[in-house]
Design a protein around this motif. Structure first.
Motif: not given
Length: 143
Positions: A2-5, A24-34, A37-39
């Motif tokens: 998922e981090s590669d995507k 929206q997918e990017i925002r939700e990825y960062f909102r999850k909290g998990e 480290p490189e992102l």
């Protein structure tokens, strides 16, 4: 995986090639909290975007009426027109004064030329009178 995507989506995001759904997918990825480290370095930026999206301005904006602007424009136009007429009138007065001065100069020049020519004739007559005076003295002094 998922981090590669997400990494590819972030690269596309910076190239302005993502769709609204992908953003929206990017925002939700960062909102999850998990977050990988490189992102994690992108986390504060997307948090800020989420907060900024929810901010609203509650104050009032003063509106300038168009009437006021048009009234000032009309005042400025009248002042400009008046100033133009004043300066044009003053310019024409100066032209008239120059023309009158030129005419007076020409008339004075003619009068002085006439005086000079009459003065020359007068000096010629005086020279004849002196010759006459010399001749008469010779006659009277020779007995």
């Amino acid at each position: 995986m998922e981090s590669d995507k997400i990494k590819k989506l972030i690269d596309s995001y910076f190239e302005a090639e993502t769709t609204i759904a992908e953003e929206q997918e990017i925002r939700e990825y960062f909102r999850k909290g998990e977050v990988a480290p490189e992102l994690q370095k992108y986390g504060p930026m997307f948090d800020h975007f989420a907060q900024a999206k929810e901010e609203t301005y509650t104050g009032s904006m003063p509106r300038r009426s168009r009437k006021k602007i048009y009234s000032w424009l009309s005042v400025a136009a009248v002042i400009g027109l008046g100033l133009g007429l004043f300066l044009e009138n003053r310019y024409s007065e100066q032209q008239q004064e120059q023309a009158q001065a030129e005419y007076a100069y020409q008339q004075t020049r003619k009068a002085l030329q006439l005086l000079a020519s009459n003065l020359e004739r007068g000096t010629e007559k005086v020279a004849y009178l002196q010759e006459f005076e010399i001749a008469t003295e010779k006659i009277y002094n020779n007995p």
